[in-house]
Design an enzyme around this catalytic site. Sequence first.
Site, PDB file in Angstrom:
ATOM      1  N   LYS A  46     -28.811   1.399-102.882  1.00  0.00           N
ATOM      2  CA  LYS A  46     -29.277   0.146-103.483  1.00  0.00           C
ATOM      3  C   LYS A  46     -29.136   0.131-105.004  1.00  0.00           C
ATOM      4  CE  LYS A  46     -29.953  -2.327-101.048  1.00  0.00           C
ATOM      5  NZ  LYS A  46     -28.828  -2.995-100.316  1.00  0.00           N
ATOM      6  N   SER A  47     -28.034   0.724-105.473  1.00  0.00           N
ATOM      7  CA  SER A  47     -27.806   0.805-106.921  1.00  0.00           C
ATOM      8  C   SER A  47     -26.495   0.171-107.359  1.00  0.00           C
ATOM      9  CB  SER A  47     -27.843   2.274-107.366  1.00  0.00           C
ATOM     10  OG  SER A  47     -29.081   2.876-107.081  1.00  0.00           O
ATOM     11  N   TRP A  51     -20.880  -3.545-105.264  1.00  0.00           N
ATOM     12  CA  TRP A  51     -20.322  -4.032-106.531  1.00  0.00           C
ATOM     13  C   TRP A  51     -19.214  -3.095-107.007  1.00  0.00           C
ATOM     14  CZ3 TRP A  51     -23.873  -5.223-111.313  1.00  0.00           C
ATOM     15  CH2 TRP A  51     -23.310  -6.252-112.058  1.00  0.00           C
ATOM     16  N   HIS A 101     -23.267   8.312-101.180  1.00  0.00           N
ATOM     17  CA  HIS A 101     -24.593   8.572-101.753  1.00  0.00           C
ATOM     18  C   HIS A 101     -24.852  10.068-101.893  1.00  0.00           C
ATOM     19  CE1 HIS A 101     -25.314   4.380-101.281  1.00  0.00           C
ATOM     20  NE2 HIS A 101     -25.588   4.397 -99.992  1.00  0.00           N
ATOM     21  N   SER A 131     -35.381  -3.242-103.939  1.00  0.00           N
ATOM     22  CA  SER A 131     -34.241  -3.597-103.097  1.00  0.00           C
ATOM     23  C   SER A 131     -34.215  -2.753-101.825  1.00  0.00           C
ATOM     24  CB  SER A 131     -32.942  -3.396-103.892  1.00  0.00           C
ATOM     25  OG  SER A 131     -31.817  -3.706-103.108  1.00  0.00           O
ATOM     26  N   ALA A 220     -15.857 -10.347-108.767  1.00  0.00           N
ATOM     27  CA  ALA A 220     -16.966  -9.397-108.728  1.00  0.00           C
ATOM     28  C   ALA A 220     -18.297  -9.981-109.202  1.00  0.00           C
ATOM     29  CB  ALA A 220     -16.625  -8.162-109.566  1.00  0.00           C
TER      30      ALA A 220
END
Length: 292
Positions: A46-47, A51, A101, A131, A220
């Site tokens: 969730k970082s 994106w 991750h 988040s 983006a």
Amino acid sequence: MDNIDTYLVNFKGFNFDLPAVDVDFLENIEDFEIRDDDIFIITYPKSGTVWGQQIVSSICFEKHRYGTETVETIDRAPFFEYNIRKKDFLKIPSPRIFSSHLPYYLVPKGLKNKKAKIIYIYRNPKDVLNSYFHFSNLMVLFQFTKTMEEFLEKFLDGKVVGSLWFDHIKSWYEHRHDFNILFMMYEEMKMDLRSSVLKISHFLEKELSEEDVEAIVKKATFENMKHDPKANYYDIMHKEVGTRSDGQFLRKGVIGDWKNYLTVKQNERFDRIFQRKMKDFPLKFIWDINEE
């Protein structure tokens, strides 16, 4: 290999999502053959992973940049340890992009030759927490948590997929000299996406025209990704993995939303722990959009 609960498995001190991870792959991950032009997007959950996938895919592949291919982001930049689509990584043509991750000590040892590139995206942990709380309650692969207080306890104890946020970012930063790595702050990407695209493309040694840069920036933006079925994970979430509601993988993507969910007491507790654990840590954090 320890089963913590029905949702987590601990492998060499790190928590993985038990239903999604391939344990056999983990056992052999150290010896996975790295190519010199491989690119890894590393994040704590969730970082800004999606994106990063969108930006790097658009920088590296013209057809992705201009939308002339139908490849989904999850196939263009698949998760390394969560190979949901069962892709044969050895058959992916170069340059390969992987999302992960993983902590620094579990990545393939070939990454330490410093030829392959790593982009580490980090986000202020209060927004990560918030988040993550919503995401874990959406996905059936994660344990449902009734309250933010309950999830805060799990997060601060590292009893979540990705283990302890503090350990993840600190250990990657402390071992940065072992890798060819670029650290990108989520909040800076949010506030100046164009400069961030240029910074990443420079790191990847990719020459872009002004037209290319504008196309990548447009592709983006959070709103465009949220409504792009190739980027927003909607089908894989709802049709392949499973969700508890009709929520979105890309929820808000804003800075400072934690203020709408953490109580004063919870925030003060978080601040105390952050100050203690992150004392003298050199990377800066932006907690609120009004800070800059």
